[in-house]
Design a protein around this motif. Structure first.
Motif, PDB file in Angstrom:
ATOM      1  N   GLN A  41      40.506  30.301  34.595  1.00 27.03           N
ATOM      2  CA  GLN A  41      39.900  31.622  34.354  1.00 27.03           C
ATOM      3  C   GLN A  41      40.752  32.513  33.451  1.00 27.03           C
ATOM      4  OE1 GLN A  41      36.871  32.256  35.074  1.00 27.03           O
ATOM      5  NE2 GLN A  41      36.341  30.832  36.706  1.00 27.03           N
ATOM      6  N   GLY A  42      41.993  32.113  33.177  1.00 26.62           N
ATOM      7  CA  GLY A  42      42.840  32.959  32.351  1.00 26.62           C
ATOM      8  C   GLY A  42      43.215  34.265  33.042  1.00 26.62           C
ATOM      9  N   VAL A  43      43.272  34.235  34.358  1.00 18.63           N
ATOM     10  CA  VAL A  43      43.613  35.441  35.140  1.00 18.63           C
ATOM     11  C   VAL A  43      45.044  35.302  35.651  1.00 18.63           C
ATOM     12  CG1 VAL A  43      43.095  36.688  37.288  1.00 18.63           C
ATOM     13  CG2 VAL A  43      41.231  35.933  35.795  1.00 18.63           C
ATOM     14  N   LYS A  44      45.903  36.255  35.277  1.00 12.83           N
ATOM     15  CA  LYS A  44      47.313  36.163  35.664  1.00 12.83           C
ATOM     16  C   LYS A  44      47.801  37.385  36.437  1.00 12.83           C
ATOM     17  CE  LYS A  44      50.139  33.726  33.116  1.00 12.83           C
ATOM     18  NZ  LYS A  44      51.088  33.411  32.041  1.00 12.83           N
ATOM     19  N   ASN A  45      46.889  38.254  36.782  1.00 20.70           N
ATOM     20  CA  ASN A  45      47.239  39.436  37.570  1.00 20.70           C
ATOM     21  C   ASN A  45      46.337  39.473  38.791  1.00 20.70           C
ATOM     22  OD1 ASN A  45      49.157  40.677  35.597  1.00 20.70           O
ATOM     23  ND2 ASN A  45      47.307  40.598  34.335  1.00 20.70           N
ATOM     24  N   LYS A 225      34.966  34.449  30.773  1.00 19.82           N
ATOM     25  CA  LYS A 225      33.982  35.173  29.963  1.00 19.82           C
ATOM     26  C   LYS A 225      34.398  36.632  29.785  1.00 19.82           C
ATOM     27  CE  LYS A 225      29.738  32.519  30.304  1.00 19.82           C
ATOM     28  NZ  LYS A 225      30.056  31.351  31.148  1.00 19.82           N
ATOM     29  N   ASN A 226      34.963  37.211  30.838  1.00 20.69           N
ATOM     30  CA  ASN A 226      35.410  38.604  30.714  1.00 20.69           C
ATOM     31  C   ASN A 226      36.594  38.739  29.771  1.00 20.69           C
ATOM     32  OD1 ASN A 226      34.211  41.008  32.336  1.00 20.69           O
ATOM     33  ND2 ASN A 226      33.764  39.125  33.488  1.00 20.69           N
ATOM     34  N   ASN A 227      37.473  37.764  29.782  1.00 23.74           N
ATOM     35  CA  ASN A 227      38.589  37.802  28.822  1.00 23.74           C
ATOM     36  C   ASN A 227      38.068  37.724  27.392  1.00 23.74           C
ATOM     37  OD1 ASN A 227      40.834  38.163  30.465  1.00 23.74           O
ATOM     38  ND2 ASN A 227      40.958  35.983  30.969  1.00 23.74           N
ATOM     39  N   PHE A 233      35.970  42.983  22.199  1.00 19.86           N
ATOM     40  CA  PHE A 233      36.064  44.447  22.115  1.00 19.86           C
ATOM     41  C   PHE A 233      37.298  44.851  21.306  1.00 19.86           C
ATOM     42  CE2 PHE A 233      37.374  48.640  23.609  1.00 19.86           C
ATOM     43  CZ  PHE A 233      36.199  49.357  23.406  1.00 19.86           C
ATOM     44  N   ALA A 234      38.412  44.170  21.548  1.00 19.35           N
ATOM     45  CA  ALA A 234      39.645  44.498  20.818  1.00 19.35           C
ATOM     46  C   ALA A 234      39.470  44.267  19.321  1.00 19.35           C
ATOM     47  CB  ALA A 234      40.805  43.679  21.372  1.00 19.35           C
ATOM     48  N   LYS A 235      38.659  43.260  18.975  1.00 16.08           N
ATOM     49  CA  LYS A 235      38.410  42.973  17.549  1.00 16.08           C
ATOM     50  C   LYS A 235      37.265  43.805  16.987  1.00 16.08           C
ATOM     51  CE  LYS A 235      39.832  38.116  17.552  1.00 16.08           C
ATOM     52  NZ  LYS A 235      39.216  36.857  18.042  1.00 16.08           N
TER      53      LYS A 235
END
Ligand code: MN9
Ligand code: PYR
Length: 304
Positions: A41-45, A225-227, A233-235
């Motif tokens: 998921q790319g979640v680290k926090n 998907k949220n990442n 959004f950042a781009k």
């Protein structure tokens, strides 16, 4: 997060000993779950013992055990492990805060007490200040979740002058749809507080207003998907960011119609990760088989 083994419907045919066991927290799946969140998921926090983890339904002892397991298993893998230490009883919240600091948590968070409620900002700050002062070396976050606590003191008002009262105050997890209050927090943010938004289906709107990040239950299973939404959004690719937000929205609006809460979230986390999240604790009841089948089919049909 709170692990277990089986669903409540299947309790009937188990021995009393087995039944007792699955009503206990299951620490053994946490290590695996850390790896799943990071890799898949790319979640680290991580925010431990909050709403999704049924922190308020656990004993103080259980909360300490879970906090220790997450900090231990997250070492060198997770960036931040924030422990929610809020409780109705001030001594309990203080004990949990002190414990979180002692085991090396990256931060602590606290909700407002919600049986006897603070009726104004000053009593809320006084309560939070006592909790935060037990962990003077780590950041404190206020967990604003009025739909569940019933405490509606506006965050804009709360933040005004809070750093003088609570030197470790670092930010807010804002789980409410009052985007005017949230916008005022962003606009007045001289202290550079971290403003984390907590209504996942509205995150893109909160990002537009200036959210620093997000904390939410859906990142357990739609984290990737949220990442990608955050990246788009950042781009400044708003059209792509919207497609990711609509994806979360498509899933949630479907499951809301079936009845969706923490119990159902656990079921979704289980079928997505393949790691058994266990049943919720009473008064919550396990998701039905019908819910699980429908939610799973919907999840598999999601396209960005
Ligand atoms: C009330 C509640 O559980 N809020 C969560 C975070 O605080 C959210 O992550 C929601 O579960 C999510 O936005 C779905 O409504
Ligand atoms: C969803 C969330 O942030 C919590 O479990 O508290």
């Amino acid at each position: 997060f709170c692990g277990g083994q089986l669903t409540q419907e299947s309790l009937g045919w188990l021995s009393e000993e087995k039944k007792k066991k699955i009503r206990e927290i299951n620490l053994s799946v946490i290590g695996q779950y850390v790896d799943y969140l990071v890799k898949e998921q790319g979640v680290k926090n991580i925010f431990v013992n909050g709403t999704t983890g049924e922190g308020l339904s656990l004993s103080t002892q259980e909360r300490k055990q879970l906090a220790e397991e997450w900090v231990t298993k997250g070492k060198n893998k997770l960036d931040h492990v924030i422990i929610h230490v809020g409780a109705l009883s001030l001594p309990e919240a203080k004990e949990l805060a002190k414990h979180a600091a002692a085991i090396g948590a990256s931060g602590i968070a606290g909700i407002a007490p919600f049986f006897f409620k603070p009726t104004n900002k000053d009593t809320l700050v006084a309560f939070l200040r006592e909790v935060a002062s037990e962990a003077p070396g780590i950041p404190f976050y206020y967990y604003h979740i009025p739909p569940l606590t019933g405490v509606k003191i506006r965050v804009e008002e709360l933040l005004d002058g809070i750093k003088e009262q609570i030197p470790t105050f670092q930010g807010v997890k804002f789980s409410d749809t009052d985007l005017l209050d949230f916008a005022q927090c962003v606009k007045n943010n001289k202290e550079q507080f971290v403003l984390l938004y907590g209504v996942d289906e509205h995150l893109l709107s909160a990002l537009a207003i200036g959210a620093s990040g997000a904390v939410g239950s859906t990142y357990n299973y739609l984290g990737k998907k949220n990442n990608l939404m955050l990246e788009a959004f950042a781009k400044q690719d708003l059209a792509l960011a919207q497609r990711y937000q609509f994806c979360t929205g498509e899933f949630l609006s479907f499951v809301f119609k079936l009845g969706f809460g923490v119990a159902q979230t656990k079921a979704v986390m289980t079928f997505t990760s393949g790691i058994p999240m266990g049943p919720p604790r009473l008064p919550l009841l396990s998701a039905s088989v019908d819910f699980i089948e429908k939610a799973k089919a919907k999840m598999e049909s999601l396209i960005v």
